[in-house]
Write a protein that holds these residues in place. Structure first.
Motif, PDB file in Angstrom:
ATOM      1  N   GLY A  45       0.787  -1.222   0.000  1.00 47.02           N
ATOM      2  CA  GLY A  45       0.000   0.000   0.000  1.00 47.02           C
ATOM      3  C   GLY A  45       0.822   1.277   0.000  1.00 47.02           C
ATOM      4  O   GLY A  45       0.262   2.370  -0.093  1.00 47.02           O
ATOM      5  N   MET A  46       2.142   1.165   0.103  1.00 44.68           N
ATOM      6  CA  MET A  46       2.983   2.359   0.053  1.00 44.68           C
ATOM      7  C   MET A  46       2.961   2.925  -1.365  1.00 44.68           C
ATOM      8  O   MET A  46       3.061   2.189  -2.335  1.00 44.68           O
ATOM      9  CB  MET A  46       4.425   2.029   0.438  1.00 44.68           C
ATOM     10  N   THR A  47       2.805   4.228  -1.462  1.00 47.32           N
ATOM     11  CA  THR A  47       2.848   4.910  -2.754  1.00 47.32           C
ATOM     12  C   THR A  47       3.811   6.087  -2.669  1.00 47.32           C
ATOM     13  O   THR A  47       4.167   6.537  -1.572  1.00 47.32           O
ATOM     14  CB  THR A  47       1.455   5.423  -3.174  1.00 47.32           C
ATOM     15  N   ALA A  48       4.230   6.577  -3.818  1.00 47.58           N
ATOM     16  CA  ALA A  48       5.156   7.704  -3.881  1.00 47.58           C
ATOM     17  C   ALA A  48       4.581   8.788  -4.788  1.00 47.58           C
ATOM     18  O   ALA A  48       4.030   8.485  -5.852  1.00 47.58           O
ATOM     19  CB  ALA A  48       6.508   7.247  -4.417  1.00 47.58           C
ATOM     20  N   ALA A  49       4.703  10.026  -4.360  1.00 50.07           N
ATOM     21  CA  ALA A  49       4.357  11.187  -5.182  1.00 50.07           C
ATOM     22  C   ALA A  49       5.573  12.105  -5.151  1.00 50.07           C
ATOM     23  O   ALA A  49       6.158  12.327  -4.089  1.00 50.07           O
ATOM     24  CB  ALA A  49       3.130  11.894  -4.625  1.00 50.07           C
ATOM     25  N   ARG A  51       0.030   4.770   8.545  1.00 55.33           N
ATOM     26  CA  ARG A  51       0.880   5.729   9.251  1.00 55.33           C
ATOM     27  C   ARG A  51       0.943   7.025   8.449  1.00 55.33           C
ATOM     28  O   ARG A  51       0.580   7.054   7.278  1.00 55.33           O
ATOM     29  CB  ARG A  51       2.263   5.164   9.502  1.00 55.33           C
ATOM     30  N   PRO A  52       1.454   8.075   9.070  1.00 57.64           N
ATOM     31  CA  PRO A  52       1.518   9.368   8.358  1.00 57.64           C
ATOM     32  C   PRO A  52       2.465   9.314   7.148  1.00 57.64           C
ATOM     33  O   PRO A  52       3.379   8.492   7.074  1.00 57.64           O
ATOM     34  CB  PRO A  52       2.074  10.332   9.413  1.00 57.64           C
ATOM     35  N   THR A  53       2.226  10.219   6.231  1.00 50.55           N
ATOM     36  CA  THR A  53       3.070  10.369   5.049  1.00 50.55           C
ATOM     37  C   THR A  53       4.480  10.768   5.477  1.00 50.55           C
ATOM     38  O   THR A  53       4.668  11.555   6.406  1.00 50.55           O
ATOM     39  CB  THR A  53       2.472  11.433   4.111  1.00 50.55           C
ATOM     40  N   LEU A  54       5.461  10.205   4.782  1.00 50.06           N
ATOM     41  CA  LEU A  54       6.867  10.511   5.039  1.00 50.06           C
ATOM     42  C   LEU A  54       7.380  11.400   3.907  1.00 50.06           C
ATOM     43  O   LEU A  54       7.391  10.989   2.736  1.00 50.06           O
ATOM     44  CB  LEU A  54       7.677   9.211   5.095  1.00 50.06           C
ATOM     45  N   ALA A  55       7.771  12.622   4.238  1.00 46.03           N
ATOM     46  CA  ALA A  55       8.304  13.571   3.251  1.00 46.03           C
ATOM     47  C   ALA A  55       9.830  13.510   3.269  1.00 46.03           C
ATOM     48  O   ALA A  55      10.440  13.598   4.339  1.00 46.03           O
ATOM     49  CB  ALA A  55       7.828  14.981   3.564  1.00 46.03           C
ATOM     50  N   VAL A  56      10.430  13.341   2.096  1.00 49.26           N
ATOM     51  CA  VAL A  56      11.880  13.250   1.979  1.00 49.26           C
ATOM     52  C   VAL A  56      12.362  14.079   0.794  1.00 49.26           C
ATOM     53  O   VAL A  56      11.579  14.497  -0.058  1.00 49.26           O
ATOM     54  CB  VAL A  56      12.355  11.784   1.804  1.00 49.26           C
ATOM     55  N   LYS A  57      13.656  14.297   0.765  1.00 53.60           N
ATOM     56  CA  LYS A  57      14.337  14.845  -0.406  1.00 53.60           C
ATOM     57  C   LYS A  57      14.994  13.670  -1.117  1.00 53.60           C
ATOM     58  O   LYS A  57      15.495  12.741  -0.474  1.00 53.60           O
ATOM     59  CB  LYS A  57      15.418  15.856  -0.012  1.00 53.60           C
ATOM     60  N   LEU A  58      14.994  13.696  -2.424  1.00 54.75           N
ATOM     61  CA  LEU A  58      15.595  12.632  -3.212  1.00 54.75           C
ATOM     62  C   LEU A  58      16.494  13.235  -4.277  1.00 54.75           C
ATOM     63  O   LEU A  58      16.075  14.134  -5.010  1.00 54.75           O
ATOM     64  CB  LEU A  58      14.510  11.781  -3.882  1.00 54.75           C
TER      65      LEU A  58
END
Length: 123
Positions: A63-67, A94-101
């Motif tokens: 169920g993990m997705t990426a935007a 769980r809450p969305t995880l915001a990262v830099k890539l």
């Protein structure tokens, strides 16, 4: 087509395939978007090569997705493209995880693949 537009088109092509494979929880397909010797740094210890990348994404929850949102691109050479992005990984429990890539793409013949992938959490 401007250089920036061309760079973003290339980056979106690679990252849209990555995003679809992540959302489908298909670790082998995710790994196929990387070079055989890609350096991969997610939020766990780094790995080199597709096997480690597939293992990393196999360990991610269903169920993990990426935007993503492209922040910057730089053409370092005819066959090398750097991308810097905001990515939000969303989960069902769980809450969305915001990262830099940061990704470095390499062209081989007419196709582009990820040769370096580096995630960081900035708080």
């Amino acid at each position: 087509m401007s250089t920036t537009t061309g760079n973003e088109t290339i980056l979106r092509g690679v990252l849209d395939r990555w995003k679809a494979a992540v959302g489908a929880h298909d670790p082998q397909r995710v790994a196929s978007g990387f070079t055989e010797d890609a350096i991969f740094q997610g939020l766990h210890p780094y790995s080199v090569g597709r096997k480690g990348i597939a293992e990393y994404y196999d360990s991610q929850p269903l169920g993990m997705t990426a935007a993503y949102r492209i922040l910057e691109t730089r053409r370092l050479a005819d066959d090398l493209l750097l991308g810097y992005l905001d990515v939000d990984f969303s989960f069902t429990d769980r809450p969305t995880l915001a990262v830099k890539l940061a990704v470095l793409l390499k062209r081989a013949e007419d196709d582009w693949s990820i040769v370096h992938y580096q995630v960081s959490r900035l708080g």
